[in-house]
Design an enzyme around this catalytic site. Structure first.
Site, mmCIF file in Angstrom:
data_model
loop_
_atom_site.group_PDB
_atom_site.id
_atom_site.type_symbol
_atom_site.label_atom_id
_atom_site.label_comp_id
_atom_site.label_asym_id
_atom_site.label_seq_id
_atom_site.Cartn_x
_atom_site.Cartn_y
_atom_site.Cartn_z
ATOM 1 N N GLY A 213 0.827 -1.220 0.000
ATOM 2 C CA GLY A 213 0.000 0.000 0.000
ATOM 3 C C GLY A 213 0.851 1.255 0.000
ATOM 4 N N ASP B 27 8.844 5.088 7.845
ATOM 5 C CA ASP B 27 8.530 6.328 8.567
ATOM 6 C C ASP B 27 7.646 7.268 7.746
ATOM 7 O OD1 ASP B 27 10.277 7.065 6.610
ATOM 8 O OD2 ASP B 27 11.902 7.660 7.950
ATOM 9 N N GLY B 28 7.251 6.823 6.553
ATOM 10 C CA GLY B 28 6.377 7.668 5.733
ATOM 11 C C GLY B 28 7.099 8.799 5.024
ATOM 12 N N ARG C 252 -1.606 0.170 -9.858
ATOM 13 C CA ARG C 252 -0.502 -0.778 -10.034
ATOM 14 C C ARG C 252 -1.057 -2.189 -10.191
ATOM 15 N NH1 ARG C 252 3.731 1.771 -6.756
ATOM 16 N NH2 ARG C 252 3.003 3.896 -6.381
ATOM 17 N N ASP D 124 4.240 -4.468 -7.398
ATOM 18 C CA ASP D 124 3.625 -3.250 -6.859
ATOM 19 C C ASP D 124 4.245 -1.999 -7.467
ATOM 20 O OD1 ASP D 124 5.789 -4.411 -5.165
ATOM 21 O OD2 ASP D 124 5.699 -2.464 -4.182
ATOM 22 N N ASN D 125 5.315 -2.171 -8.230
ATOM 23 C CA ASN D 125 5.929 -1.028 -8.907
ATOM 24 C C ASN D 125 5.657 -1.059 -10.411
ATOM 25 O OD1 ASN D 125 6.943 -0.077 -6.500
ATOM 26 N ND2 ASN D 125 8.924 -1.085 -6.732
ATOM 27 N N ASP E 188 7.685 4.696 -9.634
ATOM 28 C CA ASP E 188 8.484 4.386 -8.443
ATOM 29 C C ASP E 188 9.986 4.325 -8.739
ATOM 30 O OD1 ASP E 188 6.219 4.465 -6.996
ATOM 31 O OD2 ASP E 188 6.438 2.494 -6.080
HETATM 32 P P1 AMP Z 1 9.164 0.467 -2.947
HETATM 33 O O1 AMP Z 1 9.772 -0.856 -3.260
HETATM 34 O O2 AMP Z 1 10.103 1.558 -2.581
HETATM 35 O O3 AMP Z 1 8.268 0.905 -4.057
HETATM 36 O O4 AMP Z 1 8.244 0.301 -1.636
HETATM 37 C C1 AMP Z 1 7.630 -0.898 -1.245
HETATM 38 C C2 AMP Z 1 6.606 -0.625 -0.173
HETATM 39 O O5 AMP Z 1 7.227 -0.012 0.966
HETATM 40 C C3 AMP Z 1 5.487 0.307 -0.562
HETATM 41 O O6 AMP Z 1 4.321 -0.119 0.071
HETATM 42 C C4 AMP Z 1 5.952 1.648 -0.037
HETATM 43 O O7 AMP Z 1 4.885 2.522 0.215
HETATM 44 C C5 AMP Z 1 6.616 1.226 1.247
HETATM 45 N N1 AMP Z 1 7.652 2.173 1.694
HETATM 46 C C6 AMP Z 1 8.871 2.393 1.134
HETATM 47 N N2 AMP Z 1 9.562 3.305 1.840
HETATM 48 C C7 AMP Z 1 8.760 3.694 2.872
HETATM 49 C C8 AMP Z 1 8.893 4.614 3.957
HETATM 50 N N3 AMP Z 1 9.999 5.326 4.148
HETATM 51 N N4 AMP Z 1 7.848 4.735 4.797
HETATM 52 C C9 AMP Z 1 6.729 4.028 4.632
HETATM 53 N N5 AMP Z 1 6.540 3.133 3.654
HETATM 54 C C10 AMP Z 1 7.543 2.966 2.770
HETATM 55 MG MG MG Z 2 6.768 1.153 -4.748
#
Ligand code: AMP
Ligand code: MG
Length: 498
Positions: free
Chosen positions: A94, A128-129, A186, A258-259, A268
């Site tokens: 998510g 950490d969002g 996605r 998911d990307n 992403d």
């Molecule tokens: P990514 O592979 O970077 O596209 O991220 C995979 C998942 O991790 C997704 O659900 C992102 O929203 C979540 N995510 C990545 N980095 C963070 C972060 N710093 N804080 C919260 N969620 C993250």
């Molecule tokens: Mg992602």
């Protein structure tokens, strides 16, 4: 209070995604950031959104794009999706740090806005969002670079930054990218409801996507055929996207399901890289120990990811054999698209039998010496332009200089010139110079701009934005940005950490 004249407060927000219902998202307010300031903005994105030139001048614009104020009418939310990460089912993921602000009508159709790095959501898991300045600059520049190259991508309107600290491998600072796309759906959004066995929501989502993004499919009778047609559209768009990526040496780095965008956009931006020296086995993501997402593997991975989408849609398509037939279209669509791209890179105005061998032979030339991918193609383009007027093969000397394998090069060149002979060489050179970019976002260029930005100087980001927005133009005076990478470029390690 925001002034009435503020162009951002005048935007009319809609959130069609929110109409899907609360199984699909959670309303979330952004977490504020202190002392925010602009890092950069894309005038080209602003104008494609129909924003006036001065859109960013109001304090409201800065605060809204930092997530510190809510634009009137916008109802921020985070969506839920799942996905396969590195080939393994990862369950629920998510929007862990991206907020959907909603969508507006623009001269280029409805566009959704997201704030990436705006704080915690129910899907943040261990995160950490936040997003750091470094990765935000990379995402901003690369989305605009891809657009400049003519490659489908989410786009980036602006970056705002704050001195607020964010912990990664080291202490960094926070930033927020405003990204824009017709849709952020996605593959993982569909996998989510399929995995939970929630067929009503799966159907609702597929119908939503068809209605809003694949309207032509409404001509097909509601039922399995229509969903197969949706799958086919995604297969074809993904095949075209991958051909684009491979033709410019773009390595995504984290092709988890998911990307993967339903619309076939690049989405992403994490540890991506444009190849410097050509290496099919190149792994740009420091965290990808198995090389699952190595450069040459990307088309196969895309195919694998499409299978995940096909699997997720099975309750709607209802026919495994028919789904596999649709998925298998990738096997013909991708090579066809790649052949077209490679033909344009070579200045050939059509694909003929035998061209495949010519292209394979280029890759065989480039691989052993890790010849610089971008410079090779650009020099070849200029050489054809010079040869068109001089008819002297000396024009190809700058390309020959890139190879130790003199004989292999000479024999390839002879074949190439023979293939080009019946064509108008001036036109061929024009095609090549409009297909083979002079400027790509090499890792070291991004790194230099990031180092400067960390010191508070954003001019390097602006310069790269200008060059990468029109990467086929010569931009006299900026030769160093089109030069061979320095030795330290190969030691830059970029992981998933962003
Ligand atoms: P990514 O592979 O970077 O596209 O991220 C995979 C998942 O991790 C997704 O659900 C992102 O929203 C979540 N995510 C990545 N980095 C963070 C972060 N710093 N804080 C919260 N969620 C993250
Ligand atoms: Mg992602």
């Amino acid at each position: 209070m925001p002034s009435v004249a503020d162009p951002l407060t005048a935007l009319l927000w809609r959130n069609r995604f929110a109409e899907l219902g609360d199984a699909f998202y959670t309303p979330v307010q952004a977490a504020p950031l202190r002392d925010v300031h602009w890092v950069c903005r894309s005038d080209s994105v602003a104008s494609s959104l129909g924003l006036p030139e001065n859109w960013w001048r109001s304090p409201m614009a800065l605060q809204a794009l930092a997530g510190n104020e809510v634009l009137p009418g916008s109802q921020p939310l985070a969506s839920v999706y799942s996905g396969h990460q590195f080939g393994v089912w990862a369950g629920q993921l998510g929007d862990g740090r991206a907020l959907w602000l909603g969508e507006i009508d623009t001269p280029s159709g409805p566009q959704e806005w997201q704030l990436k790095g705006a704080g915690l959501t129910p899907y943040s898991r261990m995160g950490d969002g936040r997003a750091v300045l470094r990765s935000s600059i990379r995402e901003f520049l690369c989305s605009e670079a891809m657009h400049g190259l003519g490659i489908p991508t989410t786009r980036a309107l602006a970056i705002v930054a704050s001195p607020d600290k964010v912990l990664r491998e080291e202490l960094e600072t926070a930033a927020v990218v405003t990204r824009v796309a017709p849709s952020f759906l996605r593959f993982g959004h569909f996998e989510h409801f399929a995995a939970l066995g929630r067929q009503a929501e799966l159907k609702q989502l597929a119908d939503f996507a068809i209605r809003h993004y694949f309207g032509d499919l409404l001509n097909i009778t509601d039922g399995p055929e229509r969903y197969l047609a949706l799958l086919e559209q995604v297969v074809l768009r993904t095949a075209s996207l991958l051909a684009h990526w491979q033709s410019v040496g773009f390595c995504h780095g984290v092709m988890n399901t998911d990307n993967m965008s339903l619309l076939g956009l690049t989405i992403d931006y994490g540890p991506f890289q444009f190849l410097d020296g050509f290496d099919p086995a190149h792994i740009c993501n420091h965290s990808d120990h198995q090389g699952r997402y190595a450069f040459a593997r990307q088309p196969q991975v895309a195919f694998w990811n499409l299978y995940c989408l096909g699997q997720a849609l099975l309750p709607l398509t209802q026919d495994q054999d028919a789904s596999v037939d649709v998925l298998d279209l990738f096997k013909t669509a991708y090579p066809l698209q790649l052949d077209k791209r490679m033909a344009a890179k070579l200045g050939l105005n059509e694909v003929q039998t035998g061209d495949h061998e010519l292209v394979d032979a280029v890759f065989k030339l480039l691989t052993p010496e890790r010849t610089d991918f971008t410079i090779f193609w650009r020099r070849l383009s200029h050489a054809v332009a010079a040869y068109a007027s001089s008819q002297d093969t000396q024009a190809f000397q700058p390309v020959a200089d890139m190879f130790m394998q003199a004989e292999a090069w000479a024999s390839w060149l002879a074949n190439y010139l023979q293939r080009l002979a019946p064509q108008d060489l001036t036109l061929a050179a024009q095609t090549m110079l409009a297909t083979n970019p002079k400027f790509v976002l090499r890792n070291h260029l991004g790194e230099q701009a990031i180092r400067q930005a960390k010191m508070g100087d954003f001019s390097g980001v602006s310069t790269l934005l200008t060059l990468l927005s029109s990467p086929f133009d010569e931009h006299p005076g900026f030769e160093t940005y089109a030069a061979f990478p320095p030795d330290w470029a190969s030691s830059i390690a970029i992981s998933c950490s962003s």
